[in-house]
Design an enzyme around this catalytic site. Sequence first.
Site, mmCIF file in Angstrom:
data_model
loop_
_atom_site.group_PDB
_atom_site.id
_atom_site.type_symbol
_atom_site.label_atom_id
_atom_site.label_comp_id
_atom_site.label_asym_id
_atom_site.label_seq_id
_atom_site.Cartn_x
_atom_site.Cartn_y
_atom_site.Cartn_z
ATOM 1 N N GLN A 56 -3.779 89.346 77.843
ATOM 2 C CA GLN A 56 -3.266 90.083 78.996
ATOM 3 C C GLN A 56 -4.445 90.298 79.940
ATOM 4 O OE1 GLN A 56 -1.154 90.817 81.101
ATOM 5 N NE2 GLN A 56 0.255 91.950 79.770
ATOM 6 N N THR A 104 5.785 80.287 83.605
ATOM 7 C CA THR A 104 6.383 81.411 82.879
ATOM 8 C C THR A 104 7.898 81.249 82.770
ATOM 9 O OG1 THR A 104 6.620 82.726 84.880
ATOM 10 C CG2 THR A 104 4.576 83.011 83.618
ATOM 11 N N TYR A 105 8.455 82.099 81.913
ATOM 12 C CA TYR A 105 9.879 82.064 81.588
ATOM 13 C C TYR A 105 10.367 83.478 81.852
ATOM 14 C CZ TYR A 105 13.721 80.700 78.381
ATOM 15 O OH TYR A 105 14.907 80.370 77.805
ATOM 16 N N ARG A 147 7.459 86.718 72.271
ATOM 17 C CA ARG A 147 8.642 87.502 71.917
ATOM 18 C C ARG A 147 9.443 87.829 73.177
ATOM 19 N NH1 ARG A 147 8.063 93.755 70.842
ATOM 20 N NH2 ARG A 147 8.125 93.591 73.088
ATOM 21 N N GLU A 155 -1.782 79.689 85.586
ATOM 22 C CA GLU A 155 -0.392 80.070 85.300
ATOM 23 C C GLU A 155 0.395 80.217 86.603
ATOM 24 O OE1 GLU A 155 0.313 82.992 82.174
ATOM 25 O OE2 GLU A 155 1.644 84.037 83.562
ATOM 26 N N HIS A 196 -0.654 96.434 73.117
ATOM 27 C CA HIS A 196 0.652 96.264 73.764
ATOM 28 C C HIS A 196 1.345 97.636 73.814
ATOM 29 C CE1 HIS A 196 4.880 95.156 74.175
ATOM 30 N NE2 HIS A 196 4.438 94.048 74.730
HETATM 31 P P1 FAD Z 1 4.065 89.980 70.484
HETATM 32 O O1 FAD Z 1 2.602 89.750 70.691
HETATM 33 O O2 FAD Z 1 4.760 89.209 69.445
HETATM 34 O O3 FAD Z 1 4.302 91.507 70.217
HETATM 35 C C1 FAD Z 1 3.859 92.452 71.200
HETATM 36 C C2 FAD Z 1 3.812 93.835 70.591
HETATM 37 O O4 FAD Z 1 5.116 94.251 70.271
HETATM 38 C C3 FAD Z 1 2.992 93.866 69.335
HETATM 39 O O5 FAD Z 1 1.774 94.475 69.598
HETATM 40 C C4 FAD Z 1 3.797 94.701 68.405
HETATM 41 O O6 FAD Z 1 3.177 95.927 68.239
HETATM 42 C C5 FAD Z 1 5.109 94.928 69.045
HETATM 43 N N1 FAD Z 1 6.160 94.371 68.226
HETATM 44 C C6 FAD Z 1 6.385 93.067 67.964
HETATM 45 N N2 FAD Z 1 7.475 92.927 67.184
HETATM 46 C C7 FAD Z 1 7.932 94.178 66.976
HETATM 47 C C8 FAD Z 1 9.029 94.701 66.279
HETATM 48 N N3 FAD Z 1 9.891 93.907 65.607
HETATM 49 N N4 FAD Z 1 9.187 96.045 66.271
HETATM 50 C C9 FAD Z 1 8.325 96.868 66.926
HETATM 51 N N5 FAD Z 1 7.273 96.411 67.623
HETATM 52 C C10 FAD Z 1 7.084 95.098 67.637
HETATM 53 N N6 FAD Z 1 6.968 87.618 79.430
HETATM 54 C C11 FAD Z 1 8.022 86.879 79.856
HETATM 55 O O7 FAD Z 1 9.159 87.373 79.911
HETATM 56 N N7 FAD Z 1 7.859 85.562 80.217
HETATM 57 C C12 FAD Z 1 6.661 84.935 80.172
HETATM 58 O O8 FAD Z 1 6.547 83.753 80.499
HETATM 59 C C13 FAD Z 1 5.519 85.696 79.713
HETATM 60 N N8 FAD Z 1 4.289 85.127 79.603
HETATM 61 C C14 FAD Z 1 3.242 85.865 79.120
HETATM 62 C C15 FAD Z 1 1.992 85.239 78.958
HETATM 63 C C16 FAD Z 1 0.896 85.952 78.483
HETATM 64 C C17 FAD Z 1 -0.432 85.246 78.329
HETATM 65 C C18 FAD Z 1 1.042 87.338 78.163
HETATM 66 C C19 FAD Z 1 -0.144 88.127 77.670
HETATM 67 C C20 FAD Z 1 2.277 87.954 78.288
HETATM 68 C C21 FAD Z 1 3.392 87.243 78.754
HETATM 69 N N9 FAD Z 1 4.658 87.820 78.896
HETATM 70 C C22 FAD Z 1 5.726 87.073 79.339
HETATM 71 C C23 FAD Z 1 4.864 89.246 78.565
HETATM 72 C C24 FAD Z 1 5.417 89.425 77.134
HETATM 73 O O9 FAD Z 1 6.673 88.803 77.007
HETATM 74 C C25 FAD Z 1 5.582 90.912 76.881
HETATM 75 O O10 FAD Z 1 4.334 91.553 76.855
HETATM 76 C C26 FAD Z 1 6.385 91.253 75.637
HETATM 77 O O11 FAD Z 1 6.596 92.669 75.605
HETATM 78 C C27 FAD Z 1 5.722 90.897 74.327
HETATM 79 O O12 FAD Z 1 5.825 89.552 74.024
HETATM 80 P P2 FAD Z 1 4.655 88.919 73.090
HETATM 81 O O13 FAD Z 1 4.972 87.567 72.676
HETATM 82 O O14 FAD Z 1 3.376 89.161 73.775
HETATM 83 O O15 FAD Z 1 4.861 89.873 71.822
#
Ligand code: FAD
Length: 286
Positions: free
Chosen positions: A168, A39-40, A98, A8, A141
């Site tokens: 993570q 990454t974004y 997200r 990455e 998370h």
């Molecule tokens: P998800 O896995 O969809 O959700 C994370 C947690 O949020 C869930 O456990 C859930 O409990 C909670 N949640 C989800 N939806 C809701 C809701 N509607 N209400 C309340 N709680 C909710 N960040 C960046 O900005 N850019 C990147 O390129 C980037 N790359 C990443 C790559 C990897 C492999 C990892 C592990 C993380 C990365 N992140 C990145 C960090 C990530 O964006 C953050 O951790 C963010 O907070 C969650 O996004 P997610 O897609 O992991 O969320």
Amino acid sequence: MSLAVSFEFFPPRTDDMDAQLWRSIGRLAPLNPAFVSVTYGAGGSTRERTHATIKRMLAETQLKPAAHLTCVGSSRESIDEIVRDYLRSGVRHIVALRGDMPEPGPYAQVSDGYESTPDLIRGIRKIWPFEISVSAYPERHPDSPSAEHDYALLRAKIDAGATRAITQFVYDTDVVLRFADRAYREGVRVPIVPGIMPATNFKGVVRMAKRCGASIPDSLARKFEGLDNDLETRKLIAATVAAEQVEKLRRHGFDSFHFYTLNQADLTFAICHLLGVRAEAPAAGS
Ligand code: FAD
């Protein structure tokens, strides 16, 4: 057992960082990674730079790039347009996330935006059957109310079309093992790929770990004690620790690993070498 690695990178902000990134790519590309990801930035702040980096990878290397994409703060239409643009550029793999709100606080969907990561994945797959990787959080998370919630969300992401879960970074390897055991018991049927973060800048890693809810085992902290001004020793220790972590996970059946390179090649290269991942020899006569 064969070993697949992926790397990455983050999109560079300055010319110097750009040069550093491409030096790192040049060093790691011969290791023939399964894919490399870019990454974004939070809230789409690096959109152009992510895109430019991906396009250059496609134009100048044989690498298979995966574009990270977050849906926070954006309309469905603007996300869909980014996805269509990636498709036109030749991207076939998206890391669908997200993302985080620009200011610390709970996630809030914009009125015409994607509601959640599963929703985003369904939107992406309406456009084209991309390979889709998603995040997984062995230590929960920070926003998550419970481990059950995280497993259910991971299953929902897979049901929506995700084909791989990248974790993570986690330094307590037993936590990864327990997480994967339970995920597979709870019906997760895609590969779980441990995210490996070599800890050269140990103080920086501790800060990052606090933000994302990852724990730092005392045994790891002790290894870096007294080395604040000794980068060379920290590097040697970080490489050894990461290689040992991968070896332990391999003994438990993991065969794919995602390295958070922070755009630095040396450590990841050394760890891969220790693990037997070698640069491909040039074809005879070439
Ligand atoms: P998800 O896995 O969809 O959700 C994370 C947690 O949020 C869930 O456990 C859930 O409990 C909670 N949640 C989800 N939806 C809701 C809701 N509607 N209400 C309340 N709680 C909710 N960040 C960046 O900005 N850019 C990147 O390129 C980037 N790359 C990443 C790559 C990897 C492999 C990892 C592990 C993380 C990365 N992140 C990145 C960090 C990530 O964006 C953050 O951790 C963010 O907070 C969650 O996004 P997610 O897609 O992991 O969320």
